[in-house]
Design a protein around this motif. Structure first.
Motif, PDB file in Angstrom:
ATOM      1  N   VAL A 202       1.121  -1.237   0.168  1.00 19.35           N
ATOM      2  CA  VAL A 202       0.618   0.079   0.125  1.00 19.35           C
ATOM      3  C   VAL A 202       1.052   1.719  -0.207  1.00 19.35           C
ATOM      4  O   VAL A 202       1.939   1.015  -0.061  1.00 19.35           O
ATOM      5  CB  VAL A 202      -0.532   0.079   1.251  1.00 19.35           C
ATOM      6  N   CYS A 203       0.394   2.165  -0.680  1.00 18.99           N
ATOM      7  CA  CYS A 203       1.091   3.542  -0.526  1.00 18.99           C
ATOM      8  C   CYS A 203      -0.341   4.971  -0.141  1.00 18.99           C
ATOM      9  O   CYS A 203      -1.124   4.796  -0.061  1.00 18.99           O
ATOM     10  CB  CYS A 203       1.847   4.138  -1.802  1.00 18.99           C
ATOM     11  N   SER A 204       0.509   5.720   0.297  1.00 14.23           N
ATOM     12  CA  SER A 204      -0.048   7.033   0.789  1.00 14.23           C
ATOM     13  C   SER A 204      -0.911   8.032   0.052  1.00 14.23           C
ATOM     14  O   SER A 204      -0.246   8.377  -1.364  1.00 14.23           O
ATOM     15  CB  SER A 204      -0.031   7.439   2.442  1.00 14.23           C
TER      16      SER A 204
ATOM     17  N   LEU B 237       1.057  10.611  -5.240  1.00 14.53           N
ATOM     18  CA  LEU B 237       1.670   9.262  -4.486  1.00 14.53           C
ATOM     19  C   LEU B 237       2.620   9.293  -3.835  1.00 14.53           C
ATOM     20  O   LEU B 237       3.697   9.851  -4.604  1.00 14.53           O
ATOM     21  CB  LEU B 237       1.431   8.505  -5.646  1.00 14.53           C
ATOM     22  N   VAL B 238       2.576   9.744  -2.369  1.00 10.43           N
ATOM     23  CA  VAL B 238       3.307   9.975  -1.696  1.00 10.43           C
ATOM     24  C   VAL B 238       4.295   9.166  -0.742  1.00 10.43           C
ATOM     25  O   VAL B 238       4.094   7.899  -0.576  1.00 10.43           O
ATOM     26  CB  VAL B 238       3.062  10.662   0.076  1.00 10.43           C
ATOM     27  N   TRP B 239       5.844   8.742  -1.804  1.00  6.87           N
ATOM     28  CA  TRP B 239       6.967   8.059  -1.621  1.00  6.87           C
ATOM     29  C   TRP B 239       8.303   8.559  -1.321  1.00  6.87           C
ATOM     30  O   TRP B 239       8.299   9.222  -1.891  1.00  6.87           O
ATOM     31  CB  TRP B 239       6.840   7.639  -2.720  1.00  6.87           C
ATOM     32  N   PRO B 240       8.653   8.062  -0.036  1.00 10.81           N
ATOM     33  CA  PRO B 240       7.795   6.867   1.153  1.00 10.81           C
ATOM     34  C   PRO B 240       7.482   7.142   1.192  1.00 10.81           C
ATOM     35  O   PRO B 240       6.981   8.011   1.996  1.00 10.81           O
ATOM     36  CB  PRO B 240       9.491   6.861   1.614  1.00 10.81           C
TER      37      PRO B 240
ATOM     38  N   GLY C   2      -1.072  17.760   3.150  1.00 11.97           N
ATOM     39  CA  GLY C   2      -2.004  17.545   3.302  1.00 11.97           C
ATOM     40  C   GLY C   2      -2.369  15.664   4.173  1.00 11.97           C
ATOM     41  O   GLY C   2      -1.661  15.150   4.098  1.00 11.97           O
ATOM     42  N   ASP C   3      -3.421  15.723   4.138  1.00 17.44           N
ATOM     43  CA  ASP C   3      -3.746  13.972   4.591  1.00 17.44           C
ATOM     44  C   ASP C   3      -3.667  13.793   3.754  1.00 17.44           C
ATOM     45  O   ASP C   3      -4.173  13.620   2.231  1.00 17.44           O
ATOM     46  CB  ASP C   3      -5.036  14.140   5.570  1.00 17.44           C
ATOM     47  N   VAL C   4      -3.686  11.971   4.106  1.00 19.91           N
ATOM     48  CA  VAL C   4      -3.512  11.031   3.005  1.00 19.91           C
ATOM     49  C   VAL C   4      -4.587   9.908   3.458  1.00 19.91           C
ATOM     50  O   VAL C   4      -5.295   9.502   4.693  1.00 19.91           O
ATOM     51  CB  VAL C   4      -2.230  10.772   2.877  1.00 19.91           C
TER      52      VAL C   4
END
Ligand SMILES: [Zn+2]
Length: 106
Positions: free
Chosen positions: A14-16, A24-27, A37-39
Motif C-alpha cells: 500500500v501507499c499513501s 502519491l507519497v513515496w516513501p 495534506g492528509d493522506v
C-alpha cells in the motif's frame, strides 16, 4: 511498526495518496510530502516496469517502478531474458526488518 510495514507483512503493498493534491507519497508517510495534506492509504498497482536488474549467485535482482513514481528493490523470478522497460508483476511482498518484494516476468 508503520502502517506501510504492517500491510507488507500481510502481503499488501500500500501507499499513501494525498487527499488534497492526489500526489502519491513515496516513501509512504502519514502526510503529503508536497503540500502536507492528509493522506489515504490505498493498494499500489501490482504492475511494475523493470528499471534495472543484475544477477548474483544465480539469483536475479531488480528495481521495479510502480505507477511511474514508486521504485523498489526486489528479487525477480521467471524468464532471465530481461529488457529494461519490460512489464513485471509483483508476485509477493513481505516485511522482515526491511521491505521484501518478489517480482515475476509477465
Ligand atoms: Zn498533497
Amino acid at each position: 511498526m508503520t502502517r506501510f510495514e504492517d500491510e507488507l507483512k500481510n502481503n499488501n503493498f500500500v501507499c499513501s495518496e494525498c487527499v488534497k493534491c492526489k500526489h502519491l507519497v513515496w516513501p509512504p508517510s502519514d502526510y503529503c510530502n508536497k503540500c502536507f495534506g492528509d493522506v489515504i492509504w490505498r493498494p499500489v498497482s501490482k504492475k511494475a516496469t523493470l528499471v534495472e536488474f543484475s544477477s548474483k549467485d544465480g539469483k536475479l535482482f531488480c528495481i521495479g517502478e510502480f505507477e511511474n513514481n514508486i521504485r523498489v528493490f526486489g528479487t525477480l523470478e521467471g524468464n532471465s531474458n530481461l529488457i529494461r522497460g519490460q512489464n513485471l508483476t509483483l508476485k509477493y511482498c513481505n516485511y522482515d526488518e526491511m521491505p521484501k518484494f518478489v517480482f515475476q516476468t509477465d
